[in-house]
Design a protein around this motif. Structure first.
Motif, PDB file in Angstrom:
ATOM      1  N   THR A 170       1.027  -1.127   0.014  1.00 12.73           N
ATOM      2  CA  THR A 170       0.134   0.126  -0.085  1.00 12.73           C
ATOM      3  C   THR A 170       1.040   1.279   0.161  1.00 12.73           C
ATOM      4  O   THR A 170       2.215   1.236   0.383  1.00 12.73           O
ATOM      5  N   ILE A 171       0.334   2.205  -0.508  1.00 14.03           N
ATOM      6  CA  ILE A 171       1.015   3.696  -0.578  1.00 14.03           C
ATOM      7  C   ILE A 171       0.044   4.753  -0.095  1.00 14.03           C
ATOM      8  O   ILE A 171      -1.126   4.681  -0.615  1.00 14.03           O
ATOM      9  N   ASN A 228       1.326  -4.771 -13.206  1.00 14.23           N
ATOM     10  CA  ASN A 228       1.043  -4.737 -14.601  1.00 14.23           C
ATOM     11  C   ASN A 228       0.044  -3.610 -14.861  1.00 14.23           C
ATOM     12  O   ASN A 228      -1.237  -3.871 -14.757  1.00 14.23           O
ATOM     13  N   PRO A 229       0.279  -2.253 -15.114  1.00 15.54           N
ATOM     14  CA  PRO A 229       1.488  -1.768 -15.344  1.00 15.54           C
ATOM     15  C   PRO A 229       2.417  -1.329 -13.961  1.00 15.54           C
ATOM     16  O   PRO A 229       1.614  -1.467 -12.817  1.00 15.54           O
ATOM     17  N   ASP A 230       3.519  -1.518 -13.955  1.00 13.77           N
ATOM     18  CA  ASP A 230       4.550  -1.466 -12.757  1.00 13.77           C
ATOM     19  C   ASP A 230       4.097  -0.208 -12.139  1.00 13.77           C
ATOM     20  O   ASP A 230       4.886   0.879 -12.736  1.00 13.77           O
ATOM     21  N   GLY A 231       3.644   0.075 -11.080  1.00  9.13           N
ATOM     22  CA  GLY A 231       3.448   1.422 -10.572  1.00  9.13           C
ATOM     23  C   GLY A 231       2.484   1.386  -9.419  1.00  9.13           C
ATOM     24  O   GLY A 231       2.223   0.408  -8.816  1.00  9.13           O
ATOM     25  N   LYS A 273       5.926   3.950 -10.995  1.00  5.69           N
ATOM     26  CA  LYS A 273       6.569   3.488  -9.905  1.00  5.69           C
ATOM     27  C   LYS A 273       7.652   4.516  -9.339  1.00  5.69           C
ATOM     28  O   LYS A 273       8.450   4.822 -10.260  1.00  5.69           O
ATOM     29  N   MET A 274       7.708   5.138  -8.287  1.00 10.95           N
ATOM     30  CA  MET A 274       8.471   6.309  -7.893  1.00 10.95           C
ATOM     31  C   MET A 274       8.838   5.951  -6.409  1.00 10.95           C
ATOM     32  O   MET A 274       7.858   5.533  -5.536  1.00 10.95           O
ATOM     33  N   ASN A 275      10.049   6.268  -6.077  1.00 13.74           N
ATOM     34  CA  ASN A 275      10.433   6.087  -4.596  1.00 13.74           C
ATOM     35  C   ASN A 275      10.061   7.305  -3.503  1.00 13.74           C
ATOM     36  O   ASN A 275       9.509   7.176  -2.621  1.00 13.74           O
ATOM     37  N   ASN A 276       9.665   8.526  -4.239  1.00 10.17           N
ATOM     38  CA  ASN A 276       9.312   9.755  -3.566  1.00 10.17           C
ATOM     39  C   ASN A 276       7.699  10.171  -4.383  1.00 10.17           C
ATOM     40  O   ASN A 276       8.301  10.981  -5.420  1.00 10.17           O
ATOM     41  N   ILE A 277       6.885   9.851  -4.311  1.00  9.70           N
ATOM     42  CA  ILE A 277       5.825  10.359  -5.260  1.00  9.70           C
ATOM     43  C   ILE A 277       5.545  11.693  -5.303  1.00  9.70           C
ATOM     44  O   ILE A 277       5.200  12.263  -6.446  1.00  9.70           O
ATOM     45  N   THR A 278       5.672  12.585  -4.351  1.00 10.94           N
ATOM     46  CA  THR A 278       5.581  13.828  -4.383  1.00 10.94           C
ATOM     47  C   THR A 278       6.649  14.731  -5.045  1.00 10.94           C
ATOM     48  O   THR A 278       6.624  15.779  -5.095  1.00 10.94           O
ATOM     49  N   ALA A 279       7.740  14.135  -4.989  1.00 10.24           N
ATOM     50  CA  ALA A 279       9.011  14.614  -5.499  1.00 10.24           C
ATOM     51  C   ALA A 279       9.132  14.648  -6.922  1.00 10.24           C
ATOM     52  O   ALA A 279       9.987  15.370  -7.792  1.00 10.24           O
ATOM     53  N   ASN A 280       8.202  14.043  -7.742  1.00 12.49           N
ATOM     54  CA  ASN A 280       8.285  13.706  -9.143  1.00 12.49           C
ATOM     55  C   ASN A 280       7.106  14.939  -9.640  1.00 12.49           C
ATOM     56  O   ASN A 280       6.144  15.141  -9.114  1.00 12.49           O
ATOM     57  N   ILE A 311       4.297   8.348 -17.610  1.00 10.07           N
ATOM     58  CA  ILE A 311       3.184   9.309 -17.670  1.00 10.07           C
ATOM     59  C   ILE A 311       2.101   8.661 -16.903  1.00 10.07           C
ATOM     60  O   ILE A 311       1.915   7.604 -16.602  1.00 10.07           O
ATOM     61  N   ILE A 312       1.589   9.565 -16.144  1.00  4.36           N
ATOM     62  CA  ILE A 312       0.162   9.312 -15.118  1.00  4.36           C
ATOM     63  C   ILE A 312      -1.010   9.523 -15.938  1.00  4.36           C
ATOM     64  O   ILE A 312      -1.020  10.286 -16.718  1.00  4.36           O
ATOM     65  N   VAL A 313      -1.740   8.323 -15.803  1.00  5.03           N
ATOM     66  CA  VAL A 313      -2.975   8.291 -16.319  1.00  5.03           C
ATOM     67  C   VAL A 313      -4.228   8.609 -15.480  1.00  5.03           C
ATOM     68  O   VAL A 313      -4.230   7.746 -14.411  1.00  5.03           O
ATOM     69  N   VAL A 314      -5.163   9.377 -15.700  1.00  8.21           N
ATOM     70  CA  VAL A 314      -6.264   9.568 -14.918  1.00  8.21           C
ATOM     71  C   VAL A 314      -7.547   9.204 -15.841  1.00  8.21           C
ATOM     72  O   VAL A 314      -7.764   9.690 -16.857  1.00  8.21           O
TER      73      VAL A 314
END
Length: 251
Positions: free
Chosen positions: A23-24, A41-44, A104-111, A145-148
């Motif tokens: 969880t995140i 799938n997808p990795d993120g 997938k990211m280590n620090n979600i708010t830093a990107n 790319i983030i998808v909404v």
């Protein structure tokens, strides 16, 4: 008791997918926490069923979309109900939800990833923001790319009109605009760049995107648009009054 026992295998299976390790949590200001999970799938990371507007029920049925800011603890583990449509499925009038897929990211708010905001097709009468049938997720998320995706009111709930101020119509389009406003305000908390939003849609979704590019209400909410098979001038996208229809026939 028997009904509860029958649910236990499903609860166990869900717990195996969504556990403490995968969880995140995304903190939005001091008033809201959105909890999603990591997937392969997808990795993120995925966040399903986030409400972006007030439920359009009761006095808000057939009314313009009302803003709803995130509050409390939002468990974003599964798709929200799709909007009412024909056929069998998880349909409800309380259906104004959006879904977010992030790399997938280590620090979600830093990107600050670019964002694709997708509006589903379905002739304005069916469909939902479940994009697994669209085949676009893996390609986009794997490329940073983030998808909404969103649900919006369909059929008479979204587009019926009395052609006057009593029920002006186009509530489904106003839902889409409010979802864009939500993305503008909050996508940065999920690693997205609110100034790099591309709106995209297919079929009736493309017609919606075309309308969004023409509306002054969307100023500043997106950077560019992709219109896949349909425009605001497609047959069936616009309903004319009788006098307008007669004028078109004479022209």
């Amino acid at each position: 008791m028997n009904a509860l026992l029958a649910l236990l295998p499903f609860v166990a299976a869900f717990a195996a997918i969504v556990n403490a390790d995968s969880t995140i949590s995304v903190q939005i200001g001091s008033s809201a926490t959105v909890i999603g999970y990591q997937q392969a799938n997808p990795d993120g990371f995925v966040f399903y069923g986030i409400p972006y507007a007030q439920p359009p029920i009761g006095q808000l049925r057939f009314a313009p979309t009302q803003r709803k800011d995130p509050s409390g603890r939002i468990l974003a583990f599964h798709f929200g109900s799709a909007c009412v449509q024909e056929g069998a499925g998880n349909f409800d009038e309380d259906c104004l939800f959006l879904n977010i897929w992030t790399p997938k990211m280590n620090n979600i708010t830093a990107n600050k990833y670019p964002v694709l905001f997708f509006v589903h097709g379905g002739g304005f009468v069916d469909g939902s923001g479940n994009l697994y049938s669209e085949g676009i997720l893996k390609n986009l998320v794997s490329r940073g790319i983030i998808v909404v995706s969103i649900n919006y009111r369909l059929g008479p709930f979204g587009f019926f009109s009395t052609r006057d101020s009593t029920l002006p119509g186009n509530m489904g389009i106003l839902d889409q605009i409010e979802a864009l406003n939500w993305v503008k305000r909050y996508i940065s908390y999920f690693g997205g760049d609110p100034n790099a939003v591309t709106i995209d849609g297919q079929s009736a979704g493309a017609e919606s995107i075309s309308f969004l590019t023409l509306s002054p209400l969307t100023k500043g909410l997106f950077k560019q648009a992709i219109i896949e098979s349909g425009t605001a001038f497609s047959p069936g996208a616009i309903s004319y009054s009788d006098s307008q229809t007669d004028a078109c026939k004479q022209a």
